[in-house]
Design a protein around this motif. Structure first.
Motif, mmCIF file in Angstrom:
data_model
loop_
_atom_site.group_PDB
_atom_site.id
_atom_site.type_symbol
_atom_site.label_atom_id
_atom_site.label_comp_id
_atom_site.label_asym_id
_atom_site.label_seq_id
_atom_site.Cartn_x
_atom_site.Cartn_y
_atom_site.Cartn_z
ATOM 1 N N TYR A 123 5.858 -8.700 2.216
ATOM 2 C CA TYR A 123 6.218 -7.367 2.694
ATOM 3 C C TYR A 123 7.728 -7.140 2.617
ATOM 4 C CZ TYR A 123 7.493 -4.611 6.893
ATOM 5 O OH TYR A 123 8.079 -3.785 7.793
ATOM 6 N N LYS A 124 8.461 -8.180 3.029
ATOM 7 C CA LYS A 124 9.933 -8.083 2.988
ATOM 8 C C LYS A 124 10.411 -7.984 1.535
ATOM 9 C CE LYS A 124 11.545 -8.045 7.101
ATOM 10 N NZ LYS A 124 12.163 -6.789 7.455
ATOM 11 N N ASN A 125 9.815 -8.802 0.660
ATOM 12 C CA ASN A 125 10.187 -8.755 -0.764
ATOM 13 C C ASN A 125 9.951 -7.372 -1.336
ATOM 14 O OD1 ASN A 125 10.898 -11.391 -0.890
ATOM 15 N ND2 ASN A 125 8.928 -12.110 -1.670
ATOM 16 N N LEU A 126 8.803 -6.842 -0.979
ATOM 17 C CA LEU A 126 8.424 -5.525 -1.488
ATOM 18 C C LEU A 126 9.409 -4.464 -1.014
ATOM 19 C CD1 LEU A 126 6.226 -3.910 -2.893
ATOM 20 C CD2 LEU A 126 5.012 -3.791 -0.731
ATOM 21 N N GLN A 127 9.741 -4.563 0.263
ATOM 22 C CA GLN A 127 10.711 -3.621 0.823
ATOM 23 C C GLN A 127 12.037 -3.709 0.063
ATOM 24 O OE1 GLN A 127 11.447 -4.312 4.976
ATOM 25 N NE2 GLN A 127 10.488 -2.381 5.545
ATOM 26 N N ASN A 128 12.482 -4.966 -0.187
ATOM 27 C CA ASN A 128 13.751 -5.142 -0.891
ATOM 28 C C ASN A 128 13.683 -4.566 -2.298
ATOM 29 O OD1 ASN A 128 14.934 -6.385 1.245
ATOM 30 N ND2 ASN A 128 14.452 -8.461 0.550
ATOM 31 N N THR A 129 12.561 -4.818 -2.967
ATOM 32 C CA THR A 129 12.438 -4.323 -4.345
ATOM 33 C C THR A 129 12.519 -2.796 -4.360
ATOM 34 O OG1 THR A 129 10.949 -6.137 -4.792
ATOM 35 C CG2 THR A 129 10.968 -4.360 -6.410
ATOM 36 N N ILE A 130 11.750 -2.167 -3.492
ATOM 37 C CA ILE A 130 11.702 -0.695 -3.534
ATOM 38 C C ILE A 130 13.046 -0.106 -3.100
ATOM 39 C CG2 ILE A 130 10.544 1.370 -2.666
ATOM 40 C CD1 ILE A 130 7.984 -0.117 -2.648
ATOM 41 N N LYS A 131 13.642 -0.713 -2.092
ATOM 42 C CA LYS A 131 14.939 -0.182 -1.643
ATOM 43 C C LYS A 131 15.993 -0.344 -2.745
ATOM 44 C CE LYS A 131 14.123 -0.138 3.253
ATOM 45 N NZ LYS A 131 14.308 -0.757 4.563
ATOM 46 N N THR A 132 15.915 -1.452 -3.484
ATOM 47 C CA THR A 132 16.866 -1.645 -4.590
ATOM 48 C C THR A 132 16.621 -0.589 -5.666
ATOM 49 O OG1 THR A 132 16.886 -3.993 -4.135
ATOM 50 C CG2 THR A 132 17.707 -3.330 -6.293
ATOM 51 N N MET A 133 15.364 -0.334 -5.960
ATOM 52 C CA MET A 133 15.054 0.698 -6.964
ATOM 53 C C MET A 133 15.623 2.042 -6.520
ATOM 54 S SD MET A 133 11.131 -0.358 -7.869
ATOM 55 C CE MET A 133 10.777 0.723 -9.245
ATOM 56 N N LEU A 134 15.414 2.365 -5.256
ATOM 57 C CA LEU A 134 15.901 3.666 -4.759
ATOM 58 C C LEU A 134 17.426 3.736 -4.848
ATOM 59 C CD1 LEU A 134 13.553 4.220 -1.671
ATOM 60 C CD2 LEU A 134 13.460 5.376 -3.884
ATOM 61 N N ALA A 135 18.073 2.615 -4.499
ATOM 62 C CA ALA A 135 19.541 2.611 -4.558
ATOM 63 C C ALA A 135 20.012 2.825 -5.993
ATOM 64 C CB ALA A 135 20.074 1.289 -4.002
ATOM 65 N N LYS A 136 19.220 2.374 -6.968
ATOM 66 C CA LYS A 136 19.606 2.531 -8.367
ATOM 67 C C LYS A 136 19.032 3.820 -8.969
ATOM 68 C CE LYS A 136 20.237 -2.318 -9.554
ATOM 69 N NZ LYS A 136 21.675 -2.152 -9.699
ATOM 70 N N LYS A 137 18.497 4.671 -8.138
ATOM 71 C CA LYS A 137 17.928 5.961 -8.554
ATOM 72 C C LYS A 137 16.763 5.817 -9.549
ATOM 73 C CE LYS A 137 21.853 8.765 -7.298
ATOM 74 N NZ LYS A 137 21.606 8.362 -5.903
ATOM 75 N N ILE A 138 16.014 4.743 -9.331
ATOM 76 C CA ILE A 138 14.778 4.553 -10.110
ATOM 77 C C ILE A 138 13.633 5.078 -9.241
ATOM 78 C CG2 ILE A 138 13.218 2.825 -11.105
ATOM 79 C CD1 ILE A 138 15.752 0.966 -11.218
ATOM 80 N N VAL A 139 12.698 5.795 -9.850
ATOM 81 C CA VAL A 139 11.590 6.338 -9.053
ATOM 82 C C VAL A 139 10.440 5.314 -9.043
ATOM 83 C CG1 VAL A 139 9.942 8.234 -8.809
ATOM 84 C CG2 VAL A 139 12.232 8.662 -9.766
ATOM 85 N N PRO A 140 10.145 4.708 -7.882
ATOM 86 C CA PRO A 140 9.008 3.786 -7.829
ATOM 87 C C PRO A 140 7.701 4.583 -7.922
ATOM 88 C CG PRO A 140 10.491 3.489 -5.940
ATOM 89 C CD PRO A 140 10.859 4.769 -6.598
ATOM 90 N N ILE A 141 6.812 4.115 -8.785
ATOM 91 C CA ILE A 141 5.501 4.768 -8.899
ATOM 92 C C ILE A 141 4.453 3.733 -8.508
ATOM 93 C CG2 ILE A 141 3.902 5.965 -10.436
ATOM 94 C CD1 ILE A 141 6.306 7.101 -11.827
ATOM 95 N N ILE A 142 3.812 4.011 -7.388
ATOM 96 C CA ILE A 142 2.972 2.996 -6.738
ATOM 97 C C ILE A 142 1.498 3.373 -6.834
ATOM 98 C CG2 ILE A 142 2.500 1.877 -4.515
ATOM 99 C CD1 ILE A 142 5.397 2.408 -3.734
ATOM 100 N N ASN A 143 0.673 2.386 -7.102
ATOM 101 C CA ASN A 143 -0.777 2.580 -7.017
ATOM 102 C C ASN A 143 -1.362 1.307 -6.427
ATOM 103 O OD1 ASN A 143 -3.367 3.615 -7.252
ATOM 104 N ND2 ASN A 143 -3.363 3.754 -9.487
ATOM 105 N N GLU A 144 -2.616 1.397 -6.034
ATOM 106 C CA GLU A 144 -3.289 0.166 -5.604
ATOM 107 C C GLU A 144 -3.558 -0.683 -6.847
ATOM 108 O OE1 GLU A 144 -6.273 0.413 -2.630
ATOM 109 O OE2 GLU A 144 -6.065 -1.751 -2.516
ATOM 110 N N ASN A 145 -3.535 -1.998 -6.683
ATOM 111 C CA ASN A 145 -3.819 -2.898 -7.810
ATOM 112 C C ASN A 145 -5.336 -2.933 -8.020
ATOM 113 O OD1 ASN A 145 -3.664 -4.753 -9.800
ATOM 114 N ND2 ASN A 145 -2.709 -6.364 -8.585
ATOM 115 N N ASP A 146 -5.863 -1.797 -8.487
ATOM 116 C CA ASP A 146 -7.317 -1.602 -8.506
ATOM 117 C C ASP A 146 -8.076 -2.619 -9.353
ATOM 118 O OD1 ASP A 146 -7.560 0.851 -6.954
ATOM 119 O OD2 ASP A 146 -6.475 1.788 -8.592
#
Ligand code: GLU
Length: 379
Positions: A123-146
């Motif tokens: 969960y922490k890793n995921l938070q860090n990844t997404i926050k880093t993406m946001l800081a770099k102005k990358i748009v995270p596109i999330i779906n369930e790993n169906d």
């Protein structure tokens, strides 16, 4: 636009945008509605120019794959649905990548399962990844790993996924785009006089009832119905964020913020939930469950008390001490969730009993509360 509405919407900084399958998948010919994604990319670029951070939760993988693999309806067999998702997800992401490039934005794919939220390190890793993406102005596109998720590790539907994401990112606003104009005071498909509700200050049981019965589901390609949207919105507003429900066929995200678009705004509770309570509230699949009587429900909802064995009438699903459990009323409605201080085997010996009796049976060391109020989150 009323002043309050304008303030809530324009001041939101971190925004999670959930797009439903019906908007993303061409129901007549199959495949991705690329034109829509093009408009969405433009709209997201507009929000980002205004300093907003945007995270997209996308559906549509199964729906897109269905057309390519020749299914008219969502297959019932899990592995077939997963094959559809595996095929559809790349078509979907290809469309996102191409359309976001047109507006000079990078986007990145993140596929999640419930385990990613449950496990603290992931969960922490995921938070860090997404926050880093946001800081770099990358748009995270999330779906369930169906294509990998099986029932035990599924988040559920993407309404739930979007509220989980909004909660764990501490977002200010969740925008849910569906194929209805918002929440009505009656079913608009059956009653042409039904009125669109523009502002919901609180999600009461009466408001929830407007969305139909629990478990009511969506169409051939989509998963959740209005009920699952309201459940997701309720989790978000309870944590102190705001939510907006609009018709994705008519309204784009920037129009919600800046152009008084049609839809329903749900106001977040004044008190922001701290991260521990948010964590408790979005862990996706509690281990066990208990059913409480009316008195127990009242103690939880009105008095914000701890849950004592005296209010519990039945163990629903087995659990051990320290497990997260769901607390249901006698009709099966979810009331709260929290960490159990002892297991269901012990609880079964003291159902409906007052504390002195509980201690007599289970010993004087046993905590008074089955779930302490500090470890409890109401829905
Ligand atoms: N994750 C599913 C998909 O991409 C959609 C589930 C949902 O819409 O709730 O097809």
């Amino acid at each position: 636009m009323s002043e309050l509405r304008a303030k809530i919407l324009t001041e939101a900084k971190r925004i999670v945008v959930k797009i439903g399958s019906r908007i993303l998948v061409d129901s007549e010919h199959g495949g991705v509605r690329t034109r829509y994604i093009q408009k969405l990319a433009d709209s997201v670029a507009c929000l980002m120019e205004h300093g907003k951070e945007v995270v997209i939760v996308t559906s549509g993988a199964v729906g897109t794959g269905m057309a390519e693999l020749g299914y008219a309806e969502k297959p019932k067999v899990m592995a077939e649905k997963q094959a559809c998702a595996a095929v559809g997800q790349i078509d979907l992401m290809y469309a996102y990548r191409e359309m976001f490039r047109w507006v000079q934005l990078s986007c990145g794919q993140i596929l999640l399962s419930a385990d990613d939220f449950r496990d603290r390190t992931r969960y922490k890793n995921l938070q860090n990844t997404i926050k880093t993406m946001l800081a770099k102005k990358i748009v995270p596109i999330i779906n369930e790993n169906d294509s990998l998720a099986v029932a035990e590790i599924k988040v559920g539907d993407n309404d739930k996924l979007s509220s989980d994401v909004a909660l764990f990112l501490d977002a200010d606003l969740l925008l849910i785009f569906t194929d209805e104009d918002g929440l009505f005071d009656d079913n608009p498909k059956k009653n042409s006089k039904a009125r669109l509700l523009r502002f919901i200050p609180e999600i009461t049981p009466a408001v929830l009832a407007l969305a139909g019965a629990p478990g009511e589901t969506g169409s051939a390609v989509s998963t959740g119905g209005m009920r699952s949207k309201l459940e997701a919105i309720r989790a978000v507003v309870n944590s102190g964020a705001n939510a907006f429900l609009a018709n994705g066929m008519k309204v784009l995200p920037h129009e919600v913020l800046f152009e008084n678009a049609l839809g329903t705004l749900f106001a977040g509770k004044k008190q922001k939930m701290n991260s521990r309570r948010r964590w408790l509230s979005f862990v996706s699949t509690p281990k066990g469950s208990v059913i409480v009587d009316k008195g127990g429900v009242k103690a939880l909802q009105k008095n914000h008390s701890s849950l004592l064995p005296v209010g519990v009438i039945q163990v629903g699903k087995h659990f051990d001490a320290g497990d997260l459990i769901e607390i249901l009323d006698e009709s099966g409605n979810r009331i709260a969730r929290g960490i159990a201080q002892y297991g269901s085997d012990n609880l079964n010996l003291v159902l409906g009993k007052k504390t002195p009796m509980v201690r007599e049976i289970l010993g004087s060391d046993i905590p008074e509360e089955l779930v302490h109020k500090n470890d409890l989150v109401l829905f």
